[in-house]
Design a protein around this motif. Structure first.
Motif, mmCIF file in Angstrom:
data_model
loop_
_atom_site.group_PDB
_atom_site.id
_atom_site.type_symbol
_atom_site.label_atom_id
_atom_site.label_comp_id
_atom_site.label_asym_id
_atom_site.label_seq_id
_atom_site.Cartn_x
_atom_site.Cartn_y
_atom_site.Cartn_z
ATOM 1 N N ALA A 27 0.805 -1.228 0.000
ATOM 2 C CA ALA A 27 0.000 0.000 0.000
ATOM 3 C C ALA A 27 0.837 1.278 0.000
ATOM 4 O O ALA A 27 0.528 2.218 -0.757
ATOM 5 N N ALA A 31 0.490 4.614 -3.728
ATOM 6 C CA ALA A 31 -0.188 5.907 -3.672
ATOM 7 C C ALA A 31 0.846 6.985 -3.418
ATOM 8 O O ALA A 31 1.841 6.758 -2.721
ATOM 9 N N GLY A 35 -2.028 11.507 -1.750
ATOM 10 C CA GLY A 35 -3.232 10.712 -1.906
ATOM 11 C C GLY A 35 -4.003 10.980 -3.180
ATOM 12 O O GLY A 35 -5.137 10.517 -3.331
ATOM 13 N N TYR A 37 -2.899 10.163 -6.411
ATOM 14 C CA TYR A 37 -2.701 9.098 -7.392
ATOM 15 C C TYR A 37 -2.591 7.759 -6.684
ATOM 16 O O TYR A 37 -1.840 7.615 -5.720
ATOM 17 N N ARG A 38 -3.342 6.786 -7.180
ATOM 18 C CA ARG A 38 -3.314 5.432 -6.623
ATOM 19 C C ARG A 38 -3.289 4.436 -7.772
ATOM 20 O O ARG A 38 -3.856 4.678 -8.840
ATOM 21 N N THR A 40 -2.330 -0.101 -8.749
ATOM 22 C CA THR A 40 -2.165 -1.473 -8.267
ATOM 23 C C THR A 40 -0.958 -2.078 -8.981
ATOM 24 O O THR A 40 -0.501 -1.560 -10.003
ATOM 25 N N ILE A 81 3.950 6.234 -9.568
ATOM 26 C CA ILE A 81 2.803 5.425 -9.164
ATOM 27 C C ILE A 81 2.312 4.605 -10.360
ATOM 28 O O ILE A 81 2.118 5.150 -11.452
#
Length: 477
Positions: A27, A31, A35, A37-38, A40, A81
């Motif tokens: 996690a 990111a 907070g 840009y997030r 996977t 990211i």
């Protein structure tokens, strides 16, 4: 190749404990610190040295796995990211943190990409030298990231941005080849200056694993002043006087609007207003010299006295101790923290010709108000090089109105960028392009420039696996 197979082979390269896959573990790497840009990822890989970086890159090249290099994750444009596809590996360089060599005679040092900027500064200081790059995030940002974004900071006026501080690079290319360009030479005219392709490329052409950097004599005399000013025109006049009298000793000239200063005072503990005189603008100026015993405070006061007499300066304070100077610098270095606590931040990294700064601020502020009347506008930046960060702060209540924020943010940024370009400026001076500036880059760069950049990207990274979706080139392949 299936994601599990890629992870298994990555673990074989760097060790099982150095590949993170559990959501709680990954996690922090998925990111940005604001907070905004997030993404996977398949996993987060921590190589120990350049050879392991090269092996991971070869794995990604063979399997077509997108690779996102990450340093201290202190950027503000989403450049480190991954996207939401979940197909990428994040390559964290924090274990590459050795100082390989310090050469005080040649005024250079060689460090690995995962060294923090503060560690590089400390290594230079231990050798009686100065590495002049200075940022608010210097305790956590890593040298590879500052190179990848061509960072600027508060000493650009005298020493230049990161591009001017790099002598040589070690880079892993997109096919896994390790290019050793770690030369400490000040002059090397043997063909293309390849290092400059990687400085500011944000990991889209290769991964910087080490760098040879310039060192300078340490300042032994210094003086710091904080000024209250009625206008940006007055700030430019005072700056011109400082440069005309003190020359290159003027190391820093940082401008803050009253709204920006008030935000810092309201949200950052331990900050104190330096001057009682209210003014729309403040200027933080520092002068330094490697010669000991110079009365730079007296020289600075003499210049400021002229401004106080003719009214261009409303009030002034010259620091009388290192502690007082540090307190003044705390105001400048706390801007990002204060803005994050002030509301929803829509920041900008524009630069215009120095003489056009007042026009830019007036026109861009009006352009922001035309998009969102509820936006508070703050300004901070490097007045000596024209890099003004105009920040629009939306109230937190905007998150709950039911309307998406992104269109408003895009409209505000487009308006600010348009004004900067119309005045002969740029949309990015020191933060990079990343995700946030990618669409704007295509709008404001000419087709010839975009074609050249696209061609360079395809030449170096034909499979498009290196930090896809950033700067130029297609998104995740």
């Amino acid at each position: 190749m299936a994601g599990g197979d890629v992870i298994g082979r990555a673990r074989a390269i760097v060790g099982p404990a150095q590949v993170l896959c559990e959501p709680a573990d990954t996690a922090p790497f998925l990111a940005d610190w604001r907070g905004r840009y997030r993404g996977t990822a398949l996993g987060v890989v921590h190589p120990a040295d350049a050879a392991q970086v090269a092996a991971v890159v070869r794995l990604c090249a063979e399997t077509g796995t997108p690779l996102v290099p990450q340093g201290g994750n202190t950027g503000v444009v989403g450049g480190a990211i991954p996207d939401a596809s979940g197909r990428s590996l994040v390559l964290c360089l924090s274990r590459l943190n050795r100082v390989r060599e310090v050469d005080p005679v040649g005024d250079s040092l060689t460090v690995e990409a995962g060294c923090t900027l503060a560690a590089v500064q400390a290594a230079a200081e231990a050798a009686g030298r100065l590495f002049p790059m200075s940022l608010g995030s210097e305790g956590s940002c890593q040298i590879g990231g500052t190179i990848a974004t061509n960072a600027g900071g508060t000493a650009v006026l005298r020493y230049g941005p990161m591009r001017d501080l790099v002598l040589g690079l070690e880079v892993v290319l997109p096919d896994g080849t390790l290019w050793d360009g770690l030369r400490a030479l000040r002059k090397d005219n043997t063909g293309y200056a390849l290092k400059h392709l990687f400085i500011g490329a944000e990991g889209t052409l290769g991964i910087v694993t080490a760098a040879t950097l310039k060192l300078f004599p340490r300042p032994r005399s210094s003086a710091t002043a904080f000024l209250a000013l009625a206008s940006l025109e007055a700030a430019l006049e005072v700056f011109s006087r400082l440069r005309g009298t003190l020359g290159d000793r003027v190391t820093t000239a940082e401008i803050l609007s009253e709204a920006q200063l008030a935000a810092v005072l309201a949200h950052v503990p331990g900050t104190v207003r330096p001057l009682a005189t209210p003014a729309p603008w403040c200027l933080l100026a520092e002068v330094t010299d490697p010669m000991a015993g110079l009365d730079l405070a007296g020289a600075l006061e003499a210049v400021l006295a002229e401004g106080l007499e003719d009214g261009s300066i409303a009030d002034a304070l010259v620091a009388r101790s290192e502690a007082q100077a540090a307190a003044l610098w705390k105001l400048r270095h706390s801007v990002s923290e204060a803005n994050r606590k002030s509301g929803i931040v829509i920041g900008h990294d524009t630069a215009v010709p120095t003489a056009r700064i007042p026009d830019f601020v007036v026109r861009a502020t009006a352009a922001i108000a035309a998009v969102r009347a509820d936006a508070r506008v703050m300004a901070v930046g490097h007045i000596g090089d024209g890099n003004i960060h105009l920040v629009a702060i939306l109230p937190e209540s905007a998150r709950t109105t039911g309307k998406p924020l992104e269109p408003a943010a895009q409209a505000i940024s487009a308006a600010v960028h348009r004004v900067a370009v119309e005045l002969g400026g740029t949309i990015s001076a020191e933060h990079g392009i990343g995700q946030s500036g990618r669409d704007a880059l295509a709008v404001f760069k000419g087709p010839a420039e975009m074609a050249l950049m696209d061609g360079i990207k395809r030449l170096f990274d034909p499979r498009g696996i290196m930090n896809p979706g950033k700067v130029v080139g297609p998104a995740t392949p």
